[in-house]
Design a protein around this motif. Structure first.
Motif, PDB file in Angstrom:
ATOM      1  N   ILE A   1     -20.783 -67.515 -27.791  1.00 35.00           N
ATOM      2  CA  ILE A   1     -19.677 -67.975 -26.953  1.00 35.00           C
ATOM      3  C   ILE A   1     -19.257 -69.396 -27.334  1.00 35.00           C
ATOM      4  O   ILE A   1     -18.073 -69.702 -27.458  1.00 35.00           O
ATOM      5  N   GLY A   2     -20.273 -70.251 -27.541  1.00 35.10           N
ATOM      6  CA  GLY A   2     -19.960 -71.629 -27.925  1.00 35.10           C
ATOM      7  C   GLY A   2     -19.141 -71.677 -29.201  1.00 35.10           C
ATOM      8  O   GLY A   2     -18.206 -72.473 -29.332  1.00 35.10           O
TER       9      GLY A   2
ATOM     10  N   SER B   1     -17.084 -69.408 -30.256  1.00 35.19           N
ATOM     11  CA  SER B   1     -15.712 -68.999 -29.950  1.00 35.19           C
ATOM     12  C   SER B   1     -14.931 -70.141 -29.307  1.00 35.19           C
ATOM     13  O   SER B   1     -13.774 -70.375 -29.634  1.00 35.19           O
ATOM     14  N   VAL B   2     -15.592 -70.848 -28.382  1.00 29.38           N
ATOM     15  CA  VAL B   2     -14.945 -72.004 -27.753  1.00 29.38           C
ATOM     16  C   VAL B   2     -14.531 -72.984 -28.839  1.00 29.38           C
ATOM     17  O   VAL B   2     -13.415 -73.511 -28.849  1.00 29.38           O
TER      18      VAL B   2
ATOM     19  N   GLY C   1     -21.109 -78.067 -35.803  1.00 31.09           N
ATOM     20  CA  GLY C   1     -20.529 -78.462 -34.522  1.00 31.09           C
ATOM     21  C   GLY C   1     -20.556 -77.302 -33.543  1.00 31.09           C
ATOM     22  O   GLY C   1     -20.938 -77.458 -32.380  1.00 31.09           O
TER      23      GLY C   1
ATOM     24  N   SER D   1     -23.900 -76.706 -32.067  1.00 28.45           N
ATOM     25  CA  SER D   1     -24.289 -77.609 -30.986  1.00 28.45           C
ATOM     26  C   SER D   1     -23.616 -77.182 -29.681  1.00 28.45           C
ATOM     27  O   SER D   1     -24.220 -77.269 -28.614  1.00 28.45           O
ATOM     28  N   VAL D   2     -22.376 -76.697 -29.779  1.00 32.71           N
ATOM     29  CA  VAL D   2     -21.718 -76.203 -28.562  1.00 32.71           C
ATOM     30  C   VAL D   2     -22.439 -74.952 -28.056  1.00 32.71           C
ATOM     31  O   VAL D   2     -22.643 -74.784 -26.855  1.00 32.71           O
TER      32      VAL D   2
ATOM     33  N   MET E   1     -25.484 -75.994 -26.107  1.00 32.48           N
ATOM     34  CA  MET E   1     -25.172 -76.572 -24.806  1.00 32.48           C
ATOM     35  C   MET E   1     -24.651 -75.502 -23.847  1.00 32.48           C
ATOM     36  O   MET E   1     -25.065 -75.444 -22.686  1.00 32.48           O
ATOM     37  N   GLU E   2     -23.753 -74.666 -24.355  1.00 25.10           N
ATOM     38  CA  GLU E   2     -23.145 -73.645 -23.503  1.00 25.10           C
ATOM     39  C   GLU E   2     -24.211 -72.714 -22.942  1.00 25.10           C
ATOM     40  O   GLU E   2     -24.219 -72.395 -21.760  1.00 25.10           O
ATOM     41  N   GLU E   3     -25.129 -72.301 -23.809  1.00 28.30           N
ATOM     42  CA  GLU E   3     -26.165 -71.363 -23.387  1.00 28.30           C
ATOM     43  C   GLU E   3     -27.053 -71.983 -22.312  1.00 28.30           C
ATOM     44  O   GLU E   3     -27.352 -71.361 -21.300  1.00 28.30           O
TER      45      GLU E   3
ATOM     46  N   PHE F   1     -30.566 -79.509 -28.050  1.00 30.42           N
ATOM     47  CA  PHE F   1     -29.210 -80.039 -28.177  1.00 30.42           C
ATOM     48  C   PHE F   1     -29.199 -81.298 -29.035  1.00 30.42           C
ATOM     49  O   PHE F   1     -28.328 -81.490 -29.883  1.00 30.42           O
TER      50      PHE F   1
ATOM     51  N   SER G   1     -26.835 -81.518 -32.149  1.00 29.78           N
ATOM     52  CA  SER G   1     -25.750 -82.492 -32.122  1.00 29.78           C
ATOM     53  C   SER G   1     -25.916 -83.495 -33.264  1.00 29.78           C
ATOM     54  O   SER G   1     -24.955 -83.872 -33.931  1.00 29.78           O
TER      55      SER G   1
ATOM     56  N   TYR H   1     -18.651 -83.672 -24.881  1.00 34.29           N
ATOM     57  CA  TYR H   1     -18.018 -83.845 -26.187  1.00 34.29           C
ATOM     58  C   TYR H   1     -16.859 -84.832 -26.119  1.00 34.29           C
ATOM     59  O   TYR H   1     -16.927 -85.922 -26.675  1.00 34.29           O
TER      60      TYR H   1
ATOM     61  N   GLU I   1     -25.897 -62.307 -28.175  1.00 30.75           N
ATOM     62  CA  GLU I   1     -25.493 -63.295 -27.176  1.00 30.75           C
ATOM     63  C   GLU I   1     -25.941 -62.836 -25.791  1.00 30.75           C
ATOM     64  O   GLU I   1     -25.703 -61.704 -25.407  1.00 30.75           O
ATOM     65  N   ARG I   2     -26.602 -63.752 -25.056  1.00 26.76           N
ATOM     66  CA  ARG I   2     -27.131 -63.442 -23.723  1.00 26.76           C
ATOM     67  C   ARG I   2     -28.065 -62.228 -23.755  1.00 26.76           C
ATOM     68  O   ARG I   2     -28.129 -61.463 -22.813  1.00 26.76           O
TER      69      ARG I   2
END
Lengths: 654, 638
Positions: free
Chosen positions: A191-192, A194-195, A274, A277-278, A281-283, A304, A308, B168, B530-531
């Motif tokens: 997910i991170g 994709s963000v 990058g 690292s997202v 954090m997201e997870e 993280f 990062s 960020y 994922e998850r």
């Protein structure tokens, strides 16, 4: 692969990109200009005109010094004014010095308010951070103009809008594709990541468009103008100078060409790091309850920290590359400068040119060389953002549900048929083998079996989340593999084992399933799902806001709300995956009763372990190890001494 | 939902300076590097200036005009005495060949100089990025560490995307504080002072005029600053919401697909994306208007001043104290005085424009910094004792002592629950959906704090222990089986430091997970999706149990551990756990009768209190709430 696995990217793992692919990506990026045609046209117009006013400035200053302060008459023969100045010269020719000064000041005022003359250009950029993610924030709203004043204001603002629209059109396309990826792909896509792609990679598109079109155009125009004016006024631009400058283009290009592959790789990995690292954090943030319950805060922070740090480090690599490119670029300019210096000074020493000519020519030479160097550097500069748009286009091109056949289908009247259906996951695990089934409309069907037997896999076939590796599934006579996904989903509602609610109110969550549901529909669905009681107890009722992922509710309440959301959708086929696992027996019995009532003209498929639920079913499908072991109703299956189902029930009841 | 409701839209200068000072702890560790960086920069600046001065003289006067060299110049260019000036008025100029020779020397030295200069500029640039990244990294990690320690009730009210945006984008503003809040303003002030002094010497009237031009500039800034600030905040909030939208959409993608809500979702995405862009546009809109406005005022003043000076020059009016600048040259208004004064005037307008730009940027920085520090300022609801007591060992009993709890704005979940559990026993917590079962056990982990009453271990209040120790002594298998996108082994050992493969496998066996793990393509090294996607719920449940077992703690909580397991697996898991649980305190929340029956005591939770407490037989004999619950479960299944 081992090298890229560190960035925990599972789908898009190859950072290599050939020059041919790069070229194709650049062309593809250019096509987006078509989506902002009008803005683009105005931008070219404004930018081209904005170059011109600064050409007037030296002549105005010259008039102030020569004709006003030194009070000399105009001498048009010695150093001719360029043609564009002549109308103004004729106007003020016979005036007194004071008159000339007044006219010049008035002209300056006019040019100031229109073009911002005497001030440098205008920009709209805010400072940025020191990694790719934080720099995207600026890139998506970037804009500048060579002019200021009214003209510059309009140009900057329309550039910002153009940049935004270009980037927005790309990121919207990407988001649309991401949300329609196949379920098997989404399981692997972080997910991170994709963000990161939507928020931080997509904004790099406008810069490519700009660098490929407007920027070189402006450079060429301003270089040509510089040469022309020197030629006109001094008649002394030796062709060699123009050639030296022109030669800088291929030289710079050739020198930086070997670096382009490295540039692409460094920027790809910088972005992948990058994204990693997202991801981390997201997870951690999204599963904060588990992190805290397991006392893993320290470990998550360290994770993280590492990711990062790695992202920053990778970004520094690109900075180092930039530094190397800068050195190369200055080296070429220096070499060109040396050559021209020798050419010009030779003529000065020989007495052909005066020292004054030297100053003028070095000045114009520098303008030309900087322009040439910039054009020579375009290829390498483009690589940075190609790395970003590649990451975007990768998922735009990736097989999605939209790539399936698009035959429209109608509401099934008789039922759903499985015909020799087998399924294997991409990693090779076989989940279903030769499944033949008939699920008639009007029945409550229970899918039963031990953990891992393939119940959920089977159920996922109905809304088309998964598609058979071989065999066929039909709604009446309509083959699902040919059907449009949207049509299938219109017929099938799936209630998940793990309930997922969205941030927003209870009403938002229900309306997500059926945007035109009436208040009465919603309340009825909540009643059937046993959710009405707790919703009515909430001060805001249906409008009560739910926290992140519905976290202000208990698990059982979330489950009931998820069921209500499934029911409110009111589709001919309803699939419930262990709907009652977190429900207490009373609620569950009421739900099953209610479901029974609604099966008259629909098909309800329930995956269940609870006997009380299973017994209610018209048809029980017992799955074992990916195969259908038994089919029948409770009585008939219990009657058979050898049925696996009977053994299963006896074990449970013991 | 940018939740900082105390968000200010007005900042006094003091508040801005205060925010600047808050950045000091992050700059402090880098101070030596920053000093070295400044030193290197000064050296490079000196190099550029020195090179220009030297090269100009040699090229203009010596090569182009043929003047003879100064002795030092000759030595630097490795030329002999023939080239050196004698100082005589009538000495012959350099010959053409000599001039070419000088040129050769200049080229060689110039090339070396350029190589050195560009290389050092490039490396110092890299060094600067490194320093500022370190400053940013420290802030990021501190923000994340704080966010991870915030209470769950905070987390349930805030969005993941917002945290991502703060860590960020908002945190990155710290790297610009030094430049825009200190260095640039100082430089501008210095230039201002210098320009003003020169102009005062030429004409006090001109000075007053320039100062007067400052009034409309001040008004422009006053007018636009609040707008820029507001727009900057809106822009950051809109982008944070957009980040949340993407994150939440993808985290719940199954539901969106199941509801056929992709179009609806994309509509919303498109809307929020546009809102974010519009907000970013507004910041730039005001920024550009302000900047252009200041430019127009500044340059207009300059044009008027030029006109005045030109007329003064025409009438050869005396300057105020122009002679002080260039001895006698500027005693009256002439070309030189005109040029000098105009040059300073142009400089002043540039600085005014840059000052306005910098001040506008500071508004955005302040908004970003405040959003970043907001996260650091949140106090975890769980407060650590100053002198924590050790986690009791060996453990004897766990007690809930009349605990009360309610979630924000909702009715009471627990209203005086008292429950004791002894070591070596299994306590089943039973009750209808929403009765508060999960909430009760979360108090034991201090994931939430009771409003009244207390939770004790061996009679000691858990609030007197360090949270880290407490959670190190309690394992929980959560109802929602949260798995991470790591390997199976990493998921089982999650939160633990060093654990060998054998222990992991042993834990997996107790949870009846070993078999299916071995069947996976890469066994324990198989990466989960994922998850934890790709696993069935039953499999995920067993991994969660294995994770809790591996932690080997004296207290174990299983929240609906077996709801998705088939009867056979469930019984096997429960058998294993019962054996493993000797010498521990085990709590199980469940609806399953077969599990409940095994418990040593059953607590039936209803309406926020424990209605009935006892073992299966005694409770059944009571014919109360529990027996009705059992009948609902089994009544028809027999």
């Amino acid at each position: 692969m081992s090298k890229t696995a560190r960035f925990d990217d599972r789908v898009d793992t190859d950072p290599e990109l050939s020059s041919g692919e790069t070229l194709a990506l650049l062309m593809r990026s250019l096509k987006f200009i078509g989506r902002v045609r009008v803005l683009f046209f105005y931008k070219v117009l404004f930018a081209s005109v904005a170059i011109l006013p600064p050409l007037i400035l030296p002549w105005i200053l010259k008039i102030i010094v020569d004709q006003v302060i030194l009070q000399q008459p105009f001498q048009l023969e010695e150093v001719p004014f360029p043609p564009f100045m002549m109308p103004f010269i004729h106007l003020i020719m016979d005036m007194s010095p004071t008159g000339i000064m007044l006219s010049t000041t008035l002209l300056s005022f006019a040019l100031l308010f229109i073009f911002g003359l005497r001030a440098s250009g205008q920009f709209a950029d805010l400072p940025q951070g020191h990694d790719a993610a934080t720099q995207s924030e600026q890139a998506i709203s970037s804009g500048s103009s060579e002019a200021s004043g009214l003209w510059g204001t309009i140009e900057v603002l329309l550039t910002v809008r153009m940049t935004q629209r270009l980037a927005n059109s790309l990121r919207t396309t990407l988001m649309g594709r991401l949300s329609r990826l196949e379920m098997t792909t989404l399981d692997d896509q972080r997910i991170g990541d994709s963000v990161y792609r939507v928020m931080y990679d997509a904004p790099m598109l406008p810069d490519i468009c700009y660098k490929l079109t407007i920027a070189p155009l402006l450079l060429l125009i301003s270089s040509a103008l510089a040469v022309y004016i020197m030629q006109y006024s001094y008649g002394r631009v030796t062709p060699e100078i123009v050639w030296v400058a022109t030669c800088l283009i291929p030289v710079t290009l050739l020198l930086t060409l070997p670096l382009s592959r490295i540039a692409r790789r460094l920027h790809q990995t910088s972005r992948a790091a990058g994204a990693a690292s997202v991801n981390s954090m997201e997870e951690g943030m999204d599963n904060i309850a588990a992190v805290q319950a397991l006392g893993a805060m320290q470990k998550e922070t360290e994770r993280f920290n590492t990711k990062s740090e790695e992202a920053f480090r990778r970004h520094r690599h690109t900075v180092l590359l930039d530094a190397a490119i800068t050195v190369i670029a200055y080296a070429t300019i220096t070499c060109g400068g040396v050559l021209a210096f020798i050419l010009i000074t030779d003529e000065v020493i020989e007495g052909v040119l005066t020292p004054g000519d030297y100053t003028a020519m070095i000045g114009i030479l520098m303008t030309l060389m900087y322009a040439a160097r910039s054009i020579g550097l375009y290829w390498i500069e483009l690589q940075k953002n190609v790395a970003a748009v590649r990451r975007v286009f990768f998922f735009i091109d990736f097989t999605s549900e939209l790539d399936r056949a698009q035959t429209p289908i109608t509401v099934p009247q008789r039922g759903v048929y499985f015909d020799q259906v087998s399924f294997s996951y991409p990693d090779g695990r076989q989940a279903l083998e030769n499944v033949n089934l008939e699920l008639p409309v009007g029945e409550l069907v229970a899918v039963v079996g031990p953990t891992g037997a393939g119940k959920t896999t089977l159920a996922y076939m109905l809304p088309g989340y998964l598609r058979p590796s071989s065999g066929q599934i039909r709604f009446d006579d309509q083959d699902l593999s040919q059907a449009a996904v949207a049509d299938i989903r219109d017929q099938v509602t799936y209630v998940f084992q793990e309930h997922m609610l969205l941030t927003g109110t209870i009403r938002d969550n229900l309306l997500l399933a059926k945007p035109d549901a009436s208040e009465a529909d919603m309340l009825e669905a909540c009643r059937v799902a046993g959710a009405l009681e707790f919703i009515e107890a909430l001060p805001a009722g249906l409008d009560a806001p739910l926290g992140k992922g519905g976290n202000t509710l208990s698990v059982g309440q979330k489950q009931r709300l998820s069921i209500a959301r499934g029911i409110v959708r009111d589709t001919p086929i309803l699939v419930m995956d262990e709907p009652t696992a977190a429900l207490d027996p009373r609620t569950e019995n009421a739900l099953v009763e209610a479901l029974r009532e609604t099966t008259r003209n629909r098909l309800v498929v329930v995956i269940a372990h609870r006997l009380s639920t299973i017994r209610e079913a018209d048809r029980i499908i017992f799955l074992d190890n990916g195969q259908v072991a038994d089919v029948g109703d409770h009585e008939s299956l219990m009657a058979r001494a050898d049925s696996l189902y009977r053994r299963y029930v006896e074990l449970q009841a013991s | 939902m940018g939740k900082d409701s105390q968000a200010r839209h007005q900042y006094s200068l003091g508040a801005i300076v205060q925010l600047g000072f808050r950045c000091w702890p992050y700059y402090r560790p880098q101070v030596p590097h920053l000093l070295i960086f400044v030193l290197l920069n000064t050296l490079i600046g000196g190099m550029i200036l020195g090179g220009m001065v030297l090269a100009n003289d040699v090229v203009d006067n010596k090569i182009l005009l043929g003047e003879r060299l100064e002795p030092l110049q000759a030595r630097a260019l490795f030329l002999d005495a023939d080239y050196v000036t004698s100082g005589a008025e009538d000495e012959p100029p350099l010959s053409k060949d000599q001039r070419r020779q000088v040129r050769l020397g200049v080229l060689v030295l110039g090339a070396l100089y350029m190589i050195l200069l560009t290389a050092s500029v490039a490396l110092v640039w890299y060094y600067m990025v490194w320093i500022f990244q370190r400053i940013n990294q420290q802030l990021r990690v501190e923000m994340l560490a704080r966010a991870e320690r915030l209470s769950l009730s905070h987390h349930s009210q805030s969005r993941t995307g917002d945290a991502i945006y703060r860590v960020y984008q908002d945190s990155a503003t710290i790297t610009n504080v030094l430049q825009f809040m200190l260095l640039t303003p100082l430089r501008i002030l210095a230039w201002f002072a210098f320009g003003m002094v020169v102009i005062v010497l030429f004409s006090p009237w001109l000075f007053l005029f320039m100062v007067a031009a400052g009034v409309p500039i001040y008004c422009l800034m006053r007018h636009y600053m609040p707008k820029i600030r507001l727009a900057a905040r809106e822009s950051r909030e809109a982008n944070s919401e957009l980040t949340s939208r993407i994150q939440e959409t993808l985290a719940a993608i199954r539901v969106i697909k199941a509801s056929g809500a992709e179009d609806h979702m994309m509509q919303q995405f498109g809307l929020e994306s546009q809102q974010a862009l519009d907000a970013a546009y507004r910041v730039r809109y005001y920024f550009v208007l302000l900047s252009v406005g200041v430019t127009l005022v500044g340059v207009s003043a300059l044009l008027v001043a030029e006109y005045l000076m030109a007329t003064w020059a025409l009438s050869e009016r005396a300057t105020y104290m122009g002679a002080a600048i260039a001895l006698v040259g500027f005693a009256v208004w002439n070309l030189g005085a005109f040029k000098a004064a105009t040059g300073r005037g142009l400089e002043l307008t540039k600085q005014a424009r840059e000052f306005a730009g910098t001040w506008a940027i500071v508004q955005d920085l302040v908004v970003g910094l405040e959003r970043a520090f907001y996260l650091l300022d949140l106090e975890p609801e769980v407060n650590e004792p100053e002198h924590p007591k050790a986690f009791p060992s060996p453990i004897q009993r766990v007690d809930f002592d009349a605990v009360h709890f309610s979630y924000q704005s909702q009715q009471k979940v627990l209203a005086g629950v008292s429950l004791g559990a002894e070591v070596g026993t299994i306590t089943a917590i039973v009750g209808s959906t929403g009765a508060g079962k999960s909430t009760l056990v979360s108090l034991l982990l201090r994931l939430a704090e009771p409003e009244q009453g207390r939770v004790t271990i061996n009679g000691e209040d858990i609030r007197e222990m360090a949270t880290e120790d407490l959670r190190g002594g309690v394992s929980i298998a959560l109802q929602q089986n949260i798995l991470f996108a790591m390997s199976v082994a990493d998921n089982i050992r999650y939160g633990q430091k060093d654990t060998d493969q054998q222990k992991i496998q042993a834990a997996a066996r107790i949870a009846c997970a070993d078999e299916f793990i071995q069947d996976m393509p890469e066994g324990y090294d198989t990466e989960l999706g994922e998850r934890g996607g790709k696993l069935s719920t039953g499999q995920r449940q067993r991994l969660s149990i294995a994770r809790a077992v591996l932690r080997d703690t004296p207290i174990l909580i299983l929240d609906e551990p077996t709801a998705s397991l088939d009867a056979m697996t469930e019984q096997a898991v429960m058998r294993n756990l019962a054996e493993w649980g000797r010498g521990r305190v085990v709590f199980i929340i469940t609806h399953r009768l077969s599990t409940i029956r095994r418990a040593d005591q059953i607590a039936f939770l209803e309406d926020g209190v424990i209605r009935e407490l006892g073992d299966h037989q005694s409770l059944m004999a009571q014919q109360g709430a529990y027996s009705r619950f059992v009948e609902a479960e089994t009544g028809e299944a027999r």
